[in-house]
Motif scaffolding. Structure first.
Motif, PDB file in Angstrom:
ATOM      1  N   HIS A 151      -7.573   8.969   2.849  1.00  0.00           N
ATOM      2  CA  HIS A 151      -7.186   8.056   2.333  1.00  0.00           C
ATOM      3  C   HIS A 151      -6.348   6.639   2.322  1.00  0.00           C
ATOM      4  CE1 HIS A 151     -10.517   4.661   0.059  1.00  0.00           C
ATOM      5  NE2 HIS A 151      -9.008   4.915  -0.854  1.00  0.00           N
ATOM      6  N   LEU A 152      -4.902   7.166   1.568  1.00  0.00           N
ATOM      7  CA  LEU A 152      -3.942   5.823   1.260  1.00  0.00           C
ATOM      8  C   LEU A 152      -3.964   5.263   2.653  1.00  0.00           C
ATOM      9  CD1 LEU A 152      -1.844   6.828  -1.338  1.00  0.00           C
ATOM     10  CD2 LEU A 152      -3.799   5.586  -1.072  1.00  0.00           C
ATOM     11  N   ASN A 153      -3.802   6.502   3.838  1.00  0.00           N
ATOM     12  CA  ASN A 153      -3.443   6.461   5.407  1.00  0.00           C
ATOM     13  C   ASN A 153      -4.045   5.106   5.808  1.00  0.00           C
ATOM     14  OD1 ASN A 153      -0.574   7.864   5.689  1.00  0.00           O
ATOM     15  ND2 ASN A 153      -1.511   9.484   5.102  1.00  0.00           N
ATOM     16  N   GLY A 154      -5.023   5.570   5.729  1.00  0.00           N
ATOM     17  CA  GLY A 154      -6.875   4.536   6.270  1.00  0.00           C
ATOM     18  C   GLY A 154      -6.749   2.893   5.542  1.00  0.00           C
ATOM     19  N   PHE A 155      -6.252   3.225   4.909  1.00  0.00           N
ATOM     20  CA  PHE A 155      -6.889   1.959   3.868  1.00  0.00           C
ATOM     21  C   PHE A 155      -5.138   0.950   4.216  1.00  0.00           C
ATOM     22  CE2 PHE A 155      -5.279  -0.231  -0.214  1.00  0.00           C
ATOM     23  CZ  PHE A 155      -6.502  -1.167  -0.298  1.00  0.00           C
ATOM     24  N   LEU A 156      -3.877   2.008   4.156  1.00  0.00           N
ATOM     25  CA  LEU A 156      -2.794   1.141   4.103  1.00  0.00           C
ATOM     26  C   LEU A 156      -2.894   0.320   5.268  1.00  0.00           C
ATOM     27  CD1 LEU A 156      -0.042   0.056   3.324  1.00  0.00           C
ATOM     28  CD2 LEU A 156       1.257   2.898   4.526  1.00  0.00           C
ATOM     29  N   PRO A 157      -3.523   0.851   6.910  1.00  0.00           N
ATOM     30  CA  PRO A 157      -3.010  -0.340   7.937  1.00  0.00           C
ATOM     31  C   PRO A 157      -3.311  -1.528   7.584  1.00  0.00           C
ATOM     32  CG  PRO A 157      -3.428   1.791   8.246  1.00  0.00           C
ATOM     33  CD  PRO A 157      -3.412   1.973   7.103  1.00  0.00           C
ATOM     34  N   GLN A 158      -4.920  -1.521   6.769  1.00  0.00           N
ATOM     35  CA  GLN A 158      -6.191  -2.222   6.808  1.00  0.00           C
ATOM     36  C   GLN A 158      -4.761  -3.867   5.592  1.00  0.00           C
ATOM     37  OE1 GLN A 158     -10.075  -1.087   5.325  1.00  0.00           O
ATOM     38  NE2 GLN A 158     -10.663  -0.108   6.974  1.00  0.00           N
ATOM     39  N   LEU A 175       1.423  -3.818  -1.658  1.00  0.00           N
ATOM     40  CA  LEU A 175       1.301  -3.252  -0.767  1.00  0.00           C
ATOM     41  C   LEU A 175       2.316  -2.230  -0.782  1.00  0.00           C
ATOM     42  CD1 LEU A 175       0.006  -3.550   1.431  1.00  0.00           C
ATOM     43  CD2 LEU A 175       1.850  -5.583   2.721  1.00  0.00           C
ATOM     44  N   GLN A 176       4.125  -2.292  -1.294  1.00  0.00           N
ATOM     45  CA  GLN A 176       5.110  -1.806  -1.313  1.00  0.00           C
ATOM     46  C   GLN A 176       4.331  -0.625  -2.127  1.00  0.00           C
ATOM     47  OE1 GLN A 176       7.820  -4.201  -2.904  1.00  0.00           O
ATOM     48  NE2 GLN A 176       9.139  -5.009  -0.827  1.00  0.00           N
ATOM     49  N   GLN A 177       3.592  -0.460  -3.434  1.00  0.00           N
ATOM     50  CA  GLN A 177       3.154   0.723  -3.834  1.00  0.00           C
ATOM     51  C   GLN A 177       2.579   0.997  -3.261  1.00  0.00           C
ATOM     52  OE1 GLN A 177       2.448  -1.301  -7.673  1.00  0.00           O
ATOM     53  NE2 GLN A 177       3.929  -1.259  -8.378  1.00  0.00           N
ATOM     54  N   GLN A 208       4.133   3.688  -0.643  1.00  0.00           N
ATOM     55  CA  GLN A 208       5.211   4.531  -1.494  1.00  0.00           C
ATOM     56  C   GLN A 208       3.956   6.187  -1.616  1.00  0.00           C
ATOM     57  OE1 GLN A 208       7.685   2.853  -4.213  1.00  0.00           O
ATOM     58  NE2 GLN A 208       8.655   1.565  -2.946  1.00  0.00           N
ATOM     59  N   ALA A 209       3.484   5.058  -1.901  1.00  0.00           N
ATOM     60  CA  ALA A 209       2.169   6.683  -2.601  1.00  0.00           C
ATOM     61  C   ALA A 209       1.100   7.318  -1.501  1.00  0.00           C
ATOM     62  CB  ALA A 209       0.806   5.459  -3.750  1.00  0.00           C
TER      63      ALA A 209
END
Length: 329
Positions: free
Chosen positions: A140-147, A188-190, A193-194
């Motif tokens: 989920h985070l890997n999918g959300f981070l690029p957006q 965004l940085q947090q 890191q998460a």
């Protein structure tokens, strides 16, 4: 009858002297009445009656049956099917009594092994459930981070020019925008890191699951003492074969076990090549009698499948070499 004269009254006559010398007859006592038998004692309530004496029949012990059957001899039994051929042969040499003792110990061992397998399966299921949760979060985070990164860049660009922003919108608007930019950048940085921590946790959980599977299929690689050394050897072997470090980090338990088997096989081949070639025996003048073909081929009568089954049980280098030789033959 007149009283006999006493000596004081005068001389005694002959009759008087005889009467004086003759003792008077003693009266016999009447015979005593026979003593009657004692009456039976009357039992009084509250007092325990005397126990009856056992009869002769009760005191006589029962004689043992002369036709008692002798204990039947213990019949020989078969060993467990999963034992190796050598173990079955040794078991067949034991007397039936010792065979029964050995099989009696086999039951608790199988129960302990089944219990250990059940516990390992439960731990594997729990670890797999943990992997699924952590992996879901990481995905989920890997999918959300690029957006989120794309949205941030489209709003603020790579490096905002705050002086130009102040000139265009004013100093007060520039201060508000800069604070908002810093807050969104920190968020965004947090998130990044998460995402990194979730991905690492998912990888560690997956490694934990694979390590538990490795303990089941290749216990020598999971041994707490010799295991790290063996796994390092396998890793160096894979790297020498050109496998990338990231691929080695994500290797499965089955792949690690197969790589270990390949490494042990190569070690066995190198040991065979390092052995000195035996010198041929001198030819005798007289030919030795030819042995029967059955005697020459007796050691090679085992099929490749039997050797493969034995290797699957022992995982020894000797059995690995025997399996390779059998397959080449």
């Amino acid at each position: 009858m007149s009283e006999a004269p006493t000596p004081e009254s005068g001389p005694l006559s002959v009759d008087q002297a005889v009467a004086a010398l003759t003792p008077e007859p003693v009266e016999q006592a009447a015979p005593e009445a026979p003593v009657e038998a004692a009456a039976e004692p009357v039992e009084i309530e509250g007092e325990a009656s005397a126990p009856e004496e056992p009869t002769d029949e009760a005191e006589t012990p029962a004689e043992p049956d002369e036709a008692e059957a002798e204990p039947e001899a213990v019949a020989p039994v078969d060993p467990p099917k999963y034992w190796s051929q050598d173990a079955k042969a040794k078991f067949a040499e034991l007397p039936p009594e010792l065979q029964a003792v050995v099989l009696a110990q086999e039951g608790p061992r199988e129960e302990a092994a089944a219990k250990a397998k059940a516990e390992a399966a439960q731990q594997t299921q729990a670890a797999q459930a943990e992997v699924a949760k952590v992996q879901q979060l990481a995905d989920h985070l890997n999918g959300f981070l690029p957006q989120a990164i794309e949205t941030f860049k489209s709003k603020w660009g790579d490096a905002p020019d705050w002086m130009a922003y102040a000139t265009e919108y004013g100093a007060e608007a520039m201060i508000v925008a800069k604070v908002q930019h810093e807050q969104e950048l920190a968020l965004l940085q947090q998130t990044a890191q998460a995402t990194e921590r979730a991905t690492e946790a998912a990888r560690e959980a997956a490694v934990k699951v694979e390590f538990q599977r490795l303990a089941e299929i290749a216990p020598e690689l999971a041994d707490p003492v010799e295991g790290p050394k063996r796994r390092t050897e396998v890793t160096q072997f894979l790297m020498s074969e050109g496998l990338a470090a990231d691929d080695i980090r994500n290797i499965t338990a089955v792949e690690m076990a197969l790589a270990n088997d390949a490494l042990q096989w190569r070690k066995a081949q190198a040991a065979l090549k390092a052995r000195p070639t035996p010198k041929p025996a001198p030819v005798a003048a007289q030919r030795s009698p030819v042995r029967p073909a059955a005697a020459v081929q007796a050691p090679a009568q085992r099929s490749a499948s039997q050797i493969a089954n034995r290797y699957a049980q022992t995982r020894s280098v000797d059995d690995a070499v025997a399996l390779l030789l059998a397959r080449k033959a």
